[in-house]
Design an enzyme around this catalytic site. Structure first.
Site, PDB file in Angstrom:
ATOM      1  N   GLU A  94       3.724  -1.445  14.743  1.00 19.69           N
ATOM      2  CA  GLU A  94       4.201  -0.116  14.369  1.00 19.69           C
ATOM      3  C   GLU A  94       5.168   0.482  15.386  1.00 19.69           C
ATOM      4  O   GLU A  94       6.172   1.099  15.022  1.00 19.69           O
ATOM      5  CB  GLU A  94       3.011   0.841  14.160  1.00 19.69           C
ATOM      6  CG  GLU A  94       2.121   0.497  12.970  1.00 19.69           C
ATOM      7  CD  GLU A  94       1.111  -0.610  13.251  1.00 19.69           C
ATOM      8  OE1 GLU A  94       0.977  -1.037  14.422  1.00 19.69           O
ATOM      9  OE2 GLU A  94       0.444  -1.076  12.308  1.00 19.69           O
ATOM     10  N   ASP A 139     -11.889   3.346   3.537  1.00 18.81           N
ATOM     11  CA  ASP A 139     -11.618   2.617   4.784  1.00 18.81           C
ATOM     12  C   ASP A 139     -12.223   3.295   6.013  1.00 18.81           C
ATOM     13  O   ASP A 139     -12.293   2.697   7.086  1.00 18.81           O
ATOM     14  CB  ASP A 139     -10.116   2.400   4.976  1.00 18.81           C
ATOM     15  CG  ASP A 139      -9.620   1.192   4.184  1.00 18.81           C
ATOM     16  OD1 ASP A 139     -10.446   0.282   3.933  1.00 18.81           O
ATOM     17  OD2 ASP A 139      -8.442   1.157   3.812  1.00 18.81           O
ATOM     18  N   ARG A 146      -2.596   8.905  -0.513  1.00 14.95           N
ATOM     19  CA  ARG A 146      -2.900   7.785  -1.389  1.00 14.95           C
ATOM     20  C   ARG A 146      -3.349   8.303  -2.761  1.00 14.95           C
ATOM     21  O   ARG A 146      -3.342   7.570  -3.747  1.00 14.95           O
ATOM     22  CB  ARG A 146      -4.033   6.967  -0.768  1.00 14.95           C
ATOM     23  CG  ARG A 146      -4.338   5.671  -1.480  1.00 14.95           C
ATOM     24  CD  ARG A 146      -5.497   4.956  -0.789  1.00 14.95           C
ATOM     25  NE  ARG A 146      -5.606   3.571  -1.239  1.00 14.95           N
ATOM     26  CZ  ARG A 146      -6.196   3.196  -2.370  1.00 14.95           C
ATOM     27  NH1 ARG A 146      -6.722   4.093  -3.164  1.00 14.95           N
ATOM     28  NH2 ARG A 146      -6.248   1.911  -2.702  1.00 14.95           N
ATOM     29  N   SER A 166       0.824  -1.216   0.000  1.00 16.76           N
ATOM     30  CA  SER A 166       0.000   0.000   0.000  1.00 16.76           C
ATOM     31  C   SER A 166       0.854   1.260   0.000  1.00 16.76           C
ATOM     32  O   SER A 166       0.599   2.196  -0.748  1.00 16.76           O
ATOM     33  CB  SER A 166      -0.907   0.024   1.233  1.00 16.76           C
ATOM     34  OG  SER A 166      -1.675  -1.161   1.308  1.00 16.76           O
TER      35      SER A 166
END
Lengths: 312, 274
Positions: free
Chosen positions: A56, A115, A165, A35
Site C-alpha cells: 500500500e 472481517d 462496502r 473488492s
C-alpha cells in the site's frame, strides 16, 4: 423495498464512466481490485490500471509520482490499510507536496463487517482531516458517489474519498447538484439538527420519523464534505435549532463530530451529542447487528436527540 | 568523457564541498556526511547527464531527480543554485525561518525540487510512478532517484523494487550512495545488508557497480543505465561518508553534527589543497 446499490459498484462504475474521456485518469490497486471495484476500470482501460500487489505504501507513493506528470491517480484499497500503511507517503509526499492524488478508502466504517476490527476503519476521518491540503469527502448514496468522484477529478489537489462496502438506497436522483464543501439539508425541522455523514445519513432520516411520532421536529443535514466543512450551514443550524446531534460510522474522537464541534465552539456554542463508536475496537458480525451493538442505529440517534434536547 | 568536462565536474564537486562546509559551519546544523558522499553523483547528474534547465523549470521534457535521501538537501541546493534555479544568496538562509531552503527538500518551497522527501524510503516508489507517468504520456525522459544504503533498510524500497521490475520501468534509474555508514554507526553494525547488488539482482534489476566519487564512472554508468531497456537499473555507487575531509570520512558522528571553528579551518584547508 427501495432500490439499493453497493457503493463500491457505484464507485467502480464512476471510474469507468469518467475514465472514458479523461485519459489522464489512472487507477492503482493493491491486490483488492475485485473488492474495491477498481477492477472495473482495469478491465476497460488496462493500460491505465496498475495493480502493485500487497504494497500500500508503495502504491500511494507511486501515485504521487504519477500525479507530477499530469496524471490523475485514483488509489484504491481498504480504508483501514490506506490510512495506516499509506500514512507516511500520504503526509510526507502527497499532502506536503500538494499533489493531485485521489485516495479512495473502500470498506470504511464497519462495512467490511465480517472481517472484524482489523478491517474496520474508524480512525480515517481523524487522520485524513488533520492532513494540510487534504479534502475529505464521505458519501451516502450511489448518486452521491458518482458525483463525488467527478468532483474529486475536477479539484486540483489531494482528496480522500470515504467509501463503503454496503448497499445503500437512493437518497438522491440524477439531478442532484453536488457541491464540494456544501452540506445538504435533506429535511427541515426546528427542534434539533441531526448532522450525518456516509451511511449514517440513512439512519438520521429513519430517526427523524421515530422522533416525529414523539412530537420532535428534527432537521436532517447530510455533510458529505468533512473538510473543508460547511461552517455557514453548521452555524445556521445551531442558530435556528439550538441543538446538534452528529452521526458518523467512526470513532468518537477527532472525526466528523469533532469537526462540527470545532465550528460550534468557535462560532455558536450550542449543546451537541455524538453518535459514534465509543472509543473501542469492534468485532466480526452482521453489518446491521454491528451498527446496533456499537451504537450506530436510528434508535441511538433518537436517544442522543432526547439527551441533547434536555441540555438545550 | 572529454577531459575538459571531467575537470569541470571535479572542480565543481570541490567547490560544492567547500560551500557546504562553509554553510553548515555558519548555521551550526545540517548533515555534512551524506552530502559529501553524494557530491560527485549529484554534480554529474546536474552538470553532465540530466536534461534540465532553470529557465524551463516545468518544461515537459525535462528529466527528473528525486533526492530520496533527503538529508543530503544542502548538496542538492548547491547544485540547483549554481544552475540558476534561485539566487546563490539563498544558500545562506538554509534551515532558517522563512527560507525557501527547508531542512529536507520541499517541492512547494524550492524551484527545481521535484518532490518533497525526508522520511527515508519514499523516493523510489514516487520515481517509478513519475517514470510510468512519463512513459504513458509518450515522453522520452528519465527519472533519477538517489537513495542511501542505510535508507534501503526501509521495507517500501523493496516494494518499489518489485514494482519497478514488474512494470519494466527502464526510464527510472536508482542510484545507491553506498557510503556504508548510517546515523548510529556503520551499516554492518546497525543492519548488515549483505550483498546489496545481489539483492537488487534477485529483485530483477540490472545492477552496475561503480566508484561513486569517480565522475567518469558515474557518467558512463548513467549512460549505460539509460540505454538498458526492458529492466530497471540500479547503480550501486561505492562512496565514502564525509568524503574529502579526513576527520569526517567514514565517521557516523558526521551524519549530522555541527562543525566547530577548528574543524572548519582544517576542513577548508584540506579542500583548498586538492
Amino acid at each position: 423495498m427501495a432500490k439499493k446499490k453497493a457503493i463500491r459498484d457505484a464507485y467502480g462504475e464512476a471510474l469507468v464512466k469518467f475514465g472514458k474521456d479523461n485519459k489522464d485518469i489512472v487507477v492503482l490497486d493493491a491486490d483488492v481490485a475485485g473488492s474495491t471495484k477498481s477492477g472495473l476500470f482495469g478491465a476497460e482501460y488496462p493500460e491505465r490500471f496498475f495493480n502493485v500487489g500487497i504494497a500500500e505504501a508503495d502504491m500511494v507513493s507511486m501515485a504521487g509520482g504519477l500525479s507530477t506528470t499530469g496524471k490523475i491517480p485514483f488509489v484504491n484499497t481498504f480504508a483501514s490499510f490506506l490510512m495506516l500503511r499509506g500514512a507516511d507517503p500520504i503526509r510526507s509526499s502527497i499532502c506536503y507536496s500538494n499533489l493531485n492524488v485521489k485516495l479512495a478508502g473502500a470498506y470504511a466504517g464497519l462495512s467490511d463487517a465480517y472481517d472484524g476490527a482489523t478491517h474496520h476503519a474508524l480512525e480515517d476521518i481523524t487522520f485524513m482531516r488533520s492532513m494540510p491540503n487534504m479534502t475529505v469527502i464521505s458519501v451516502c448514496d450511489p448518486i452521491e458517489t458518482e458525483k463525488a468522484v467527478k468532483a474529486a477529478i475536477d479539484l486540483e489537489g489531494p482528496v480522500y474519498l470515504r467509501l463503503s462496502r454496503a448497499d445503500m438506497s437512493y437518497i438522491y436522483d440524477e439531478d442532484y447538484e453536488f457541491e464540494l464543501g456544501k452540506g445538504v439539508t435533506l429535511s427541515e425541522g426546528n427542534d434539533v439538527t441531526i448532522m450525518a455523514t456516509g451511511y449514517m445519513v440513512h439512519k438520521a432520516l429513519e430517526a427523524k420519523e421515530i422522533l416525529k411520532e414523539k412530537g420532535i421536529d428534527a432537521r436532517v443535514v447530510n455533510i458529505h464534505t468533512i473538510k473543508p466543512i460547511d461552517k455557514d450551514l453548521i452555524i445556521k443550524c445551531a442558530e435556528e435549532t439550538g441543538a446538534i446531534v452528529t452521526a458518523e460510522e467512526h470513532n468518537i474522537h477527532g472525526g466528523f463530530g469533532g469537526a462540527v464541534s470545532e465550528v460550534l465552539v468557535e462560532n455558536k456554542p450550542v449543546p451537541q451529542e455524538f453518535v459514534a463508536v465509543n472509543d473501542s475496537f469492534t468485532e466480526s458480525g452482521d453489518y446491521e447487528d454491528l451498527l446496533d451493538k456499537y451504537g450506530l442505529q436510528a434508535r441511538h440517534i433518537v436517544d442522543k436527540v432526547e439527551k441533547v434536547l434536555k441540555r438545550k | 568523457m572529454v577531459k575538459k568536462k571531467k575537470q569541470e565536474l571535479i572542480q565543481l564537486s570541490n567547490k560544492f564541498r567547500q560551500r557546504l562546509v562553509e554553510q553548515l559551519h555558519a548555521i551550526q546544523t545540517g548533515h555534512p556526511g551524506g552530502s559529501l558522499s553524494a557530491t560527485e553523483i549529484i554534480t554529474t547528474l546536474y552538470y553532465h547527464t540530466m536534461n534540465v534547465s532553470a529557465d524551463k523549470v516545468d518544461c515537459e521534457n525535462r528529466d527528473r531527480f528525486i533526492l530520496s535521501k533527503g538529508h543530503a538537501a544542502p548538496m542538492l541546493y548547491l547544485a540547483l543554485a549554481e544552475k540558476g534555479y534561485f539566487p546563490q544568496e539563498e544558500i545562506a538562509t538554509l534551515r532558517q525561518m522563512d527560507s525557501i531552503l527547508q531542512g529536507h527538500p520541499c517541492k512547494t518551497s524550492t524551484p527545481g525540487v521535484e518532490l518533497s522527501t525526508g522520511p527515508l524510503g519514499l523516493g523510489l516508489s514516487a520515481g517509478i510512478g513519475m517514470a510510468m507517468g512519463e512513459r504513458l504520456s509518450g515522453r522520452d525522459t528519465t527519472v533519477y532517484v538517489l537513495l542511501g544504503d542505510g535508507e534501503i533498510q526501509e521495507g517500501i524500497v523493496w516494494e518499489a523494487a518489485m514494482t519497478g521490475a514488474k512494470f519494466k520501468v527502464d526510464n527510472c534509474i536508482a542510484i545507491i550512495d553506498n557510503n556504508g555508514v548510517q546515523l548510529d554507526g556503520t551499516t554492518n553494525e546497525i543492519m548488515p545488508m549483505g550483498s546489496i547488488s545481489e539483492k537488487w539482482e534477485a529483485f530483477g534489476w540490472n545492477v552496475i557497480e561503480i566508484d561513486g566519487h569517480d565522475v567518469e564512472q558515474i557518467a558512463s554508468a548513467l549512460d549505460e543505465a539509460k540505454n538498458t531497456k526492458g529492466v530497471p537499473t540500479v547503480i550501486n555507487a561505492k562512496t565514502v561518508k564525509g568524503k574529502g575531509i579526513s576527520f569526517m570520512e567514514g565517521e557516523s558522528m558526521w551524519h549530522g553534527k555541527p562543525i566547530s571553528e577548528e574543524e572548519y579551518k582544517q576542513a577548508m584547508a584540506e579542500l583548498r589543497s586538492e
